[in-house]
Scaffold this active site. Structure first.
Site, PDB file in Angstrom:
ATOM      1  N   ASP A  88      36.565  42.586  33.256  1.00 35.43           N
ATOM      2  CA  ASP A  88      36.265  42.305  31.852  1.00 35.43           C
ATOM      3  C   ASP A  88      35.167  43.274  31.411  1.00 35.43           C
ATOM      4  OD1 ASP A  88      35.332  41.311  29.442  1.00 35.43           O
ATOM      5  OD2 ASP A  88      35.336  39.223  30.068  1.00 35.43           O
ATOM      6  N   LYS A 150      39.690  41.025  24.296  1.00 38.71           N
ATOM      7  CA  LYS A 150      38.894  39.802  24.363  1.00 38.71           C
ATOM      8  C   LYS A 150      37.955  39.759  23.165  1.00 38.71           C
ATOM      9  CE  LYS A 150      35.644  37.336  27.397  1.00 38.71           C
ATOM     10  NZ  LYS A 150      34.888  37.399  28.663  1.00 38.71           N
ATOM     11  N   LYS A 179      42.610  37.428  24.596  1.00 37.89           N
ATOM     12  CA  LYS A 179      41.807  36.332  25.125  1.00 37.89           C
ATOM     13  C   LYS A 179      40.756  35.935  24.096  1.00 37.89           C
ATOM     14  CE  LYS A 179      38.510  34.900  28.682  1.00 37.89           C
ATOM     15  NZ  LYS A 179      37.886  35.174  29.989  1.00 37.89           N
TER      16      LYS A 179
END
Length: 217
Positions: A88, A150, A179
């Site tokens: 991430d 994300k 996400k």
């Protein structure tokens, strides 16, 4: 089953080993998709989740995204060596706002190339962006071959919003996964994000959520 969409997240800079152990145990009991933690705890999480299907996601360039590409690559590869299944990373928003889009794309694509088939999520920190910047950031994630966009780190002004997710979804359609994370504290809110098209939802531990997760079993 909603648990397949859920990432259990603990990224506080004061998170203790005991809290990470608790996070892993709760993710195991509720059969969640993954945990998202800082890289210093990846090795510990691997030991705790060795006999489970719960994946480990490690942060890179967190939380500002302003680290050099080289340091992001080193951190990502090291996290994978220690047991991370997903990475991430945070987009370099300074470069984005400078309209240096080539450098933003190269930053992401270089990390993706370095980690190969390992899933790469790119955090675009929506609370720092206007609508046009959210659209551009989303397009750059596609061009750089990231696997996920994300929404938020949880360390900025606010977290995921339905409006921003809808903008991202309209921009990317089905070419990349999304996400939602940041300020999502209930399963009901998580389900609403899933209903508008996200593939993962990041949730942080709290007492109400812990009780709800236990009822999933």
């Amino acid at each position: 089953m909603i648990s397949a969409y859920l990432d259990y997240t603990l990224l506080s800079h004061t998170a203790t080993e005991a809290e990470i152990i608790s996070l892993c145990n709760e993710a195991r009991k509720s059969n969640l998709n993954s945990i998202c933690i800082n890289s210093c705890y990846v090795k510990l999480a691997k030991e705790l989740l060795l006999d489970t299907d719960v994946k480990i996601c490690s942060t890179v360039g967190f939380p500002t995204g302003s680290a050099s590409t080289e340091s992001k690559i080193f951190e990502a590869k090291n996290a994978i060596t220690e047991g991370a299944h997903e990475i991430d990373m945070v987009m370099n928003l300074g470069l984005l706002k400078s309209k240096n889009y080539i450098s933003v794309m190269k930053d992401i694509s270089s990390v993706k190339k370095a980690i190969g088939k390992t899933i790469l999520k790119v955090n675009i920190e929506i609370s720092e962006l206007n609508k046009n910047e959210i659209v551009k950031a989303s397009q750059l994630c596609i061009d750089a071959n990231a696997d996920y966009i994300k929404t938020s780190t949880g360390f900025s002004k606010s977290g995921a919003t339905f409006t921003a997710v809808k903008i991202i979804k309209k921009t990317v359609r089905d070419s990349i996964q999304i996400k939602a994370s940041g300020d999502i504290t209930t399963l009901e809110a998580a389900q609403k994000f899933i209903d508008i098209g996200v593939s993962r939802v990041g949730l942080s531990p709290n007492l109400k959520l812990r009780k709800a997760l236990l009822r999933l079993n």
